[in-house]
Write a protein that holds these residues in place. Structure first.
Motif, PDB file in Angstrom:
ATOM      1  N   GLU A 109       0.803  -1.221   0.000  1.00  0.00           N
ATOM      2  CA  GLU A 109       0.000   0.000   0.000  1.00  0.00           C
ATOM      3  C   GLU A 109       0.835   1.269   0.000  1.00  0.00           C
ATOM      4  O   GLU A 109       0.339   2.333  -0.363  1.00  0.00           O
ATOM      5  N   ARG A 110       2.065   1.197   0.429  1.00  0.00           N
ATOM      6  CA  ARG A 110       2.892   2.397   0.490  1.00  0.00           C
ATOM      7  C   ARG A 110       3.860   2.443  -0.684  1.00  0.00           C
ATOM      8  O   ARG A 110       4.643   1.515  -0.888  1.00  0.00           O
ATOM      9  N   VAL A 111       3.781   3.527  -1.444  1.00  0.00           N
ATOM     10  CA  VAL A 111       4.825   3.753  -2.437  1.00  0.00           C
ATOM     11  C   VAL A 111       5.985   4.402  -1.697  1.00  0.00           C
ATOM     12  O   VAL A 111       5.817   4.946  -0.605  1.00  0.00           O
ATOM     13  N   PRO A 112       7.205   4.358  -2.244  1.00  0.00           N
ATOM     14  CA  PRO A 112       8.309   5.039  -1.565  1.00  0.00           C
ATOM     15  C   PRO A 112       7.973   6.508  -1.363  1.00  0.00           C
ATOM     16  O   PRO A 112       7.422   7.164  -2.241  1.00  0.00           O
ATOM     17  N   GLU A 113       8.270   7.032  -0.155  1.00  0.00           N
ATOM     18  CA  GLU A 113       7.982   8.447   0.057  1.00  0.00           C
ATOM     19  C   GLU A 113       8.976   9.299  -0.720  1.00  0.00           C
ATOM     20  O   GLU A 113      10.067   8.852  -1.072  1.00  0.00           O
ATOM     21  N   ARG A 114       8.583  10.506  -0.997  1.00  0.00           N
ATOM     22  CA  ARG A 114       9.450  11.422  -1.711  1.00  0.00           C
ATOM     23  C   ARG A 114      10.766  11.602  -0.956  1.00  0.00           C
ATOM     24  O   ARG A 114      10.772  11.677   0.261  1.00  0.00           O
ATOM     25  N   VAL A 115      11.874  11.693  -1.700  1.00  0.00           N
ATOM     26  CA  VAL A 115      13.174  11.924  -1.060  1.00  0.00           C
ATOM     27  C   VAL A 115      13.161  13.266  -0.342  1.00  0.00           C
ATOM     28  O   VAL A 115      13.691  13.412   0.757  1.00  0.00           O
TER      29      VAL A 115
END
Length: 484
Positions: free
Chosen positions: A46-52
């Motif tokens: 459900e979680r995409v990688p968070e923005r850097v």
């Protein structure tokens, strides 16, 4: 009667969503429970990688209305006539913190606007400050590393922050803004926004000008003290997110006036500052603000993930009549932002509802993960072709500008990093100066090495002797003799 049946992801009705299929009352659970397997597998993803950077954010829908005729400067359809309205989506954010960090930290705020124009999407991806810490994209990964966590302690590292800034004097202007009262906005509604970079507008005749964007809040600028910010961070770390949502929900729609500064192309060669250096501003006495229109936010997202988290912005999302400049920081962002979205959301991120253009998209890009439209159907999939596929329109080429020189790694010609920071300090009231000095002293006290502190004090002193002296005294140090 409305059909409200729960279904699997493939549309089949679910008979039991409370109990898994087991071998008898005590199990074990059976692999044949495909609904259970699908739920667990999807949950894991459900979680995409968070923005850097800009991980923590809030967003809203709205519209932009043109209030002044600027067609003599740009052919962009967005600005084609007074009264024209264009739907938009905006995302506000902090820069350095993680997705769960507090809204009220001392940090620049991202200010990214996506206009859904009739000629494709146009993004203005800026901040709530008119300048930035660095002016060449090659330094960006190193700069952001200093704002993140130490690889050993996993703690924020003031030694790295001030070591980098003290060795990058071009950061002084932005550091002065960040450490001032403007460093912690009271709400997302009570701050200005800026495109920061220099862009190029081109009109229907092919004539161009250099421009800078300024969004001026109609709510007035309001900030909060470090003490209040710390209290709110502990009590309600999502304060800014909540404030924006509630204001729109009750009909108190926030608004900004959009202005531009306009510089004739030839002035770029003679102006006292390099107009493409994002660590500098253009004097509004030299290039006054010209009103363009008004932005209003009047609708909250229905789903945070689908709209705010999956929204992707890039300064390279351009439309005819709006072009880029030789700003080295901007040039790097043109690649890095689109590339970040391809990694984080996927190759087809532009096809997601929140990012998809309102006009029809026609190109030869095919396939890739999560392709959820007809993938171009059976139409021709290469170009050039003789089968009637979409073709280029030469009148919409980006405007040209002259370039010259030798291909090599070179710095900007202008290296006065002190005058504008000093001017900003001298414009402040005594109360504002006291707050600035107090904030900087508090931020630098944890730095363990005096040589870093002294190097940074030297920069403050060169901007204004009083500025550097007061910070040195606050840190119990003397201004280095070599900078006096």
């Amino acid at each position: 009667m409305t059909n409200n049946r729960l279904t699997t992801s493939w549309g089949a009705p679910v008979g039991d969503n409370q109990n898994s299929i087991t071998a008898g009352n005590r199990g074990p659970t059976l692999l044949q429970d495909v609904h259970l397997l699908e739920k667990l597998a999807h949950f894991n993803r459900e979680r995409v990688p968070e923005r850097v950077v800009h991980a923590k954010g809030a967003g809203a829908h709205g519209f932009f209305e043109v209030t002044n005729d600027v067609t003599k400067y740009t052919k962009a359809n967005l600005f084609s006539e007074v009264g024209k309205r264009t739907p938009l989506f905006i995302r506000f954010s902090t820069v350095a913190g993680e997705n769960g960090s507090a809204d009220t930290v001392r940090d620049p705020r991202g200010f990214a606007v996506k206009f859904y124009t009739e000629e494709g999407n146009y993004d203005i991806v800026g901040n709530n400050t008119p300048v930035f810490f660095i002016r060449d994209a090659i330094k960006f990964p190193d700069f952001i590393h200093t704002q993140k966590r130490d690889p050993q302690t996993h703690l924020k590292n003031p030694n790295a922050v001030w070591d980098f800034w003290s060795l990058s004097p071009e950061s002084l202007h932005q550091v002065t803004i960040l450490m001032s009262d403007r460093g912690i906005p009271a709400t997302l509604r009570h701050m200005h926004g800026f495109g920061s970079h220099t862009f190029k507008w081109t009109n229907a005749e092919g004539d161009g000008v250099w421009i800078k964007y300024h969004f001026k809040t109609e709510q007035g600028v309001k900030n909060i003290s470090p003490e209040v910010a710390a209290q709110i961070a502990g009590e309600n770390p999502d304060y800014h997110t909540e404030d924006l949502f509630n204001a729109i929900e009750k009909g108190d729609f926030p608004a900004w006036k959009l202005y531009v500064q306009i510089m004739p192309l030839e002035d770029a060669n003679t102006y006292k500052w390099d107009p493409f250096d994002v660590t500098k501003v253009w004097s509004q006495k030299d290039y006054p603000l010209i009103e363009v229109g008004r932005m209003v936010l009047d609708r909250n997202p229905e789903n945070y993930f689908a709209e705010v988290e999956q929204a992707t912005f890039s300064p390279g999302t351009l439309v005819p009549g709006i072009d880029v400049s030789p700003d080295k920081m901007l040039q790097g962002r043109l690649f890095a932002y689109h590339d970040a979205h391809r990694y984080r959301v996927g190759a087809n991120h532009q096809a997601l509802p929140i990012n998809r253009a309102k006009n029809e998209v026609k190109n030869y890009q095919r396939d890739g993960q999560m392709r959820f439209d007809d993938n171009g159907g059976k139409s021709v999939y290469y170009e050039p072709n003789s089968l009637g596929g979409p073709t280029e329109t030469p009148e919409n080429k980006q405007a040209a500008y002259p370039v010259s020189g030798v291909a090599e790694s070179v710095a900007y010609d202008h290296n006065d990093h002190y005058t504008q920071a000093g001017d900003l300090y001298r414009l402040m009231t005594e109360e504002q100066r006291a707050h600035l000095v107090s904030n900087i002293v508090a931020a630098m006290k944890p730095v363990e090495r005096d040589d870093i502190k002294l190097r940074q004090i030297g920069h403050f002193y060169k901007a204004d002797p009083e500025y550097g002296t007061r910070i040195a005294e606050g840190l119990g140090l003397a201004v280095p003799a070599e900078v006096k």
